[in-house]
Motif scaffolding. Structure first.
Motif, PDB file in Angstrom:
ATOM      1  N   ASP A 156       0.831  -1.212   0.000  1.00 62.60           N
ATOM      2  CA  ASP A 156       0.000   0.000   0.000  1.00 62.60           C
ATOM      3  C   ASP A 156       0.859   1.253   0.000  1.00 62.60           C
ATOM      4  O   ASP A 156       0.507   2.268  -0.630  1.00 62.60           O
ATOM      5  N   VAL A 157       1.979   1.205   0.724  1.00 65.95           N
ATOM      6  CA  VAL A 157       2.870   2.350   0.795  1.00 65.95           C
ATOM      7  C   VAL A 157       3.684   2.471  -0.485  1.00 65.95           C
ATOM      8  O   VAL A 157       3.801   3.559  -1.072  1.00 65.95           O
ATOM      9  N   ALA A 165       6.142  11.091  -2.227  1.00 64.21           N
ATOM     10  CA  ALA A 165       7.451  11.759  -2.252  1.00 64.21           C
ATOM     11  C   ALA A 165       7.328  13.286  -2.299  1.00 64.21           C
ATOM     12  O   ALA A 165       7.928  13.988  -1.469  1.00 64.21           O
ATOM     13  N   PRO A 166       6.567  13.850  -3.245  1.00 61.93           N
ATOM     14  CA  PRO A 166       6.472  15.319  -3.256  1.00 61.93           C
ATOM     15  C   PRO A 166       5.764  15.880  -2.031  1.00 61.93           C
ATOM     16  O   PRO A 166       6.020  17.023  -1.625  1.00 61.93           O
ATOM     17  N   PRO A 204       5.438  19.334   6.448  1.00 66.16           N
ATOM     18  CA  PRO A 204       5.349  18.780   5.104  1.00 66.16           C
ATOM     19  C   PRO A 204       3.904  18.761   4.609  1.00 66.16           C
ATOM     20  O   PRO A 204       2.958  18.652   5.403  1.00 66.16           O
ATOM     21  N   SER A 205       3.745  18.875   3.304  1.00 63.79           N
ATOM     22  CA  SER A 205       2.398  18.951   2.723  1.00 63.79           C
ATOM     23  C   SER A 205       1.624  17.648   2.874  1.00 63.79           C
ATOM     24  O   SER A 205       0.417  17.611   2.617  1.00 63.79           O
ATOM     25  N   LEU A 206       2.297  16.585   3.317  1.00 65.46           N
ATOM     26  CA  LEU A 206       1.580  15.367   3.676  1.00 65.46           C
ATOM     27  C   LEU A 206       0.443  15.680   4.647  1.00 65.46           C
ATOM     28  O   LEU A 206      -0.601  15.029   4.631  1.00 65.46           O
ATOM     29  N   TYR A 207       0.646  16.704   5.467  1.00 63.49           N
ATOM     30  CA  TYR A 207      -0.342  17.039   6.487  1.00 63.49           C
ATOM     31  C   TYR A 207      -1.537  17.810   5.936  1.00 63.49           C
ATOM     32  O   TYR A 207      -2.385  18.274   6.716  1.00 63.49           O
ATOM     33  N   GLY A 453       4.522  19.769  22.834  1.00 61.39           N
ATOM     34  CA  GLY A 453       5.599  18.811  22.634  1.00 61.39           C
ATOM     35  C   GLY A 453       6.447  19.163  21.428  1.00 61.39           C
ATOM     36  O   GLY A 453       6.616  20.333  21.088  1.00 61.39           O
ATOM     37  N   LEU A 454       6.973  18.161  20.756  1.00 60.98           N
ATOM     38  CA  LEU A 454       7.818  18.396  19.587  1.00 60.98           C
ATOM     39  C   LEU A 454       6.970  18.728  18.370  1.00 60.98           C
ATOM     40  O   LEU A 454       5.941  18.091  18.114  1.00 60.98           O
ATOM     41  N   ALA A 455       7.405  19.724  17.604  1.00 60.82           N
ATOM     42  CA  ALA A 455       6.690  20.114  16.390  1.00 60.82           C
ATOM     43  C   ALA A 455       6.732  18.995  15.359  1.00 60.82           C
ATOM     44  O   ALA A 455       7.689  18.211  15.304  1.00 60.82           O
ATOM     45  N   HIS A 456       5.706  18.945  14.513  1.00 63.83           N
ATOM     46  CA  HIS A 456       5.673  17.944  13.451  1.00 63.83           C
ATOM     47  C   HIS A 456       6.374  18.482  12.204  1.00 63.83           C
ATOM     48  O   HIS A 456       5.745  18.837  11.215  1.00 63.83           O
ATOM     49  N   THR A 457       7.688  18.541  12.277  1.00 60.53           N
ATOM     50  CA  THR A 457       8.490  18.770  11.087  1.00 60.53           C
ATOM     51  C   THR A 457       8.748  17.411  10.441  1.00 60.53           C
ATOM     52  O   THR A 457       8.454  16.358  11.029  1.00 60.53           O
ATOM     53  N   LEU A 458       9.321  17.413   9.243  1.00 60.91           N
ATOM     54  CA  LEU A 458       9.629  16.147   8.586  1.00 60.91           C
ATOM     55  C   LEU A 458      10.576  15.314   9.441  1.00 60.91           C
ATOM     56  O   LEU A 458      10.421  14.100   9.572  1.00 60.91           O
ATOM     57  N   GLY A 459      11.567  15.974  10.060  1.00 58.76           N
ATOM     58  CA  GLY A 459      12.556  15.261  10.860  1.00 58.76           C
ATOM     59  C   GLY A 459      12.062  14.853  12.234  1.00 58.76           C
ATOM     60  O   GLY A 459      12.816  14.233  13.001  1.00 58.76           O
TER      61      GLY A 459
END
Length: 517
Positions: A156-157, A165-166, A204-207, A453-459
């Motif tokens: 699925d992934v 990816a983009p 990331p634009s995934l969000y 908490g920790l920010a949702h950056t890509l890393g």
């Protein structure tokens, strides 16, 4: 064999972990330092006003449904949920009328199209993608403890890699701006990054999947406030035999070699345990409760982490009605990008300032729930994202907080009055309390005073986010600073991830609901 489990922290994560493990027969005790359970999802009362002091958006209802199903009940049985219409209202700086955001695909598309011709069809495609990515996240990412890379190799992934990816390599803001021209519509689609403790220019634009929640699914509210969600989870934990101690601070986690044998309470009492689960802020757990040699992350690692923003919170009891405000209302400034840079940019840690004017959020639960304010009065919870900077001072009651915090609060009240057409707002305030990053640091041991908490950056997302296992053999972490992330639904999943690991389950799926349930 019954395990003795000590859970540090009585927020929703700790209570959820206690409920799930006690339901399986474990001997579970929760230790909460504050006098009440709930943690960030707390409550404060004064003069007939009752304020939620944390989460106020009920999103991802299927996560709550699954958690309750694991315990043989339902959200409908435990909570009185109502759907909000409109989902929320938005005031744009310089605009004369607010824009109401409505839920449901057809209604949302029509509203967007009315504001920007052609934006409705674009939103259809945007929400199709958001729904697809959200379904993938729930089925393959959120319930994965990431102890291996096997889940990422699932068909699925792999099949969606060209689309994924983009979405991982460009920001949410750039993704939105490429599709919509209207500034306010762009802001509506970019603001959910704040719910993730991040900025649309960093997340990331995934969000963009977050827009599936408010525009497709809708926004719910539990009558009685979010303390009712906490009360439901605590009730289930206690009914399964878990013990919950409040006003009981944990001083340290006891370590022997490569394992923990229990905890020591602030009064000196030693509590033996086969398993310790810390749902406190991970930075606090590692730097305050563990000796240096037992820490999973070094100080150098923490120095490179991106905290979620801080928050200036205003709890306001107001005389008279406020029809200008919806249950949820957002105020967006024209200098949108500059505002986020002031919160997340390099200067935010060097010379932090509270944005003025600020893009901010107002919750008026009294629009829906008569129990939170006296008759004829209103309850307002205001959240102003700001740098995670405890040095700016503490909040207080009736204006007795530190001067910079109270001055900023005065400016926020005036901004709300001007932008939403309530010129006498300040004079109608009967109850006032402010909460600041310094309070988050003091009350919750929050990393840099961050609100989430920790920010949702890509890393700091998915496999790059701190995991739920300590390097110590039987110490586990759960909550907003570890997998899978911030928010009440994520905290429920985090508790479930610990249960999965204790089961030896490293798959990407949810815990199965027992057949008899």
């Amino acid at each position: 064999m019954t395990r003795r489990v000590a859970v540090i922290g009585g927020g929703i994560t700790g209570l959820a972990a206690a409920a799930l493990l006690a339901d399986r027969g474990d001997d579970v005790t929760v230790y909460e330092a504050l006098d009440d359970v709930g943690g960030r999802a707390g409550s404060w009362e004064r003069d007939g006003f009752r304020f939620d002091t944390g989460p106020s958006w009920y999103l991802m209802p299927e996560v709550f449904d699954h958690f309750f199903a694991l315990l043989g009940t339902t959200a409908a049985a435990e909570l009185d949920l109502v759907r909000l219409e409109p989902a929320y209202r938005v005031y744009g700086e310089g605009e004369t009328e607010p824009f109401d955001v409505v839920s449901g695909r057809e209604s949302a598309v029509a509203a967007f199209d009315a504001r920007e011709p052609g934006a409705g069809a674009t939103l259809e495609r945007y929400l199709d993608s958001a729904a697809e990515i959200y379904d993938l996240a729930v089925s393959r990412f959120l319930y994965d403890p990431y102890v291996s890379w096997k889940g990422l190799a699932h068909p699925d992934v792999l099949r969606r890699l060209p689309a994924l990816a983009p979405l991982l390599t460009r920001s949410l803001a750039s993704h939105v701006d490429a599709r919509f021209d209207d500034r306010l519509l762009r802001q509506i689609l970019g603001y959910p990054a704040v719910f993730l403790g991040s900025s649309p220019y960093v997340a990331p634009s995934l969000y963009h999947l977050m827009s599936h929640l408010d525009l497709d699914d809708g926004v719910l509210y539990p009558q009685g406030g979010f303390t009712q969600v906490i009360a439901a989870v605590e009730r289930l934990a206690r009914s399964r035999g878990a013990r919950v101690h409040t006003g009981t601070k944990v001083a340290r986690i006891i370590t022997v070699g490569d394992r923990t044998t229990g905890i020591e309470l602030a009064g000196g009492e030693i509590v033996s345990a086969d398993v310790v689960i810390s749902t406190a802020d991970m930075h606090h757990t590692e730097t305050e409760l563990l000796p240096p040699e037992a820490r999973t992350r070094s100080n150098a690692w923490w120095d490179k982490r991106v905290s979620s923003p801080g928050a200036l919170l205003l709890l306001l009891g107001v005389e008279g009605e406020l029809p200008q405000l919806s249950h949820h209302t957002l105020l967006f400034t024209e200098k949108w990008e500059e505002g986020f840079d002031a919160i997340f940019g390099a200067g935010a840690r060097i010379a932090p300032e509270i944005p003025d004017p600020a893009s901010l959020y107002i919750c008026r639960p009294s629009a829906t729930d008569p129990s939170v304010a006296p008759p004829g009065h209103e309850n307002l919870f205001v959240l102003v994202p700001m740098p995670a900077a405890p040095e700016l001072g503490h909040g207080g009651v009736d204006g007795d907080g530190d001067p910079r915090i109270e001055t900023a609060a005065d400016a926020v009240i005036e901004q709300i009055a001007q932008w939403t057409g309530i010129p006498d707002l300040a004079s109608r305030i009967r109850v006032r309390r402010t909460i600041s990053p310094a309070d988050f640091e003091t009350d919750f041991g929050a990393f840099r005073g961050g609100a989430l908490g920790l920010a949702h950056t890509l890393g700091q997302s998915a496999m790059f986010r701190p995991g739920n296992r300590s390097k110590l053999e039987n110490l586990y972490y759960a909550g907003h600073s570890v997998l899978p992330g911030v928010g009440l639904p994520m905290c429920l999943i985090s508790a479930e991830l610990v249960v999965k690991l204790l089961d030896g389950d490293t798959g990407t799926g949810r815990l199965p609901v027992p057949p008899e349930r």
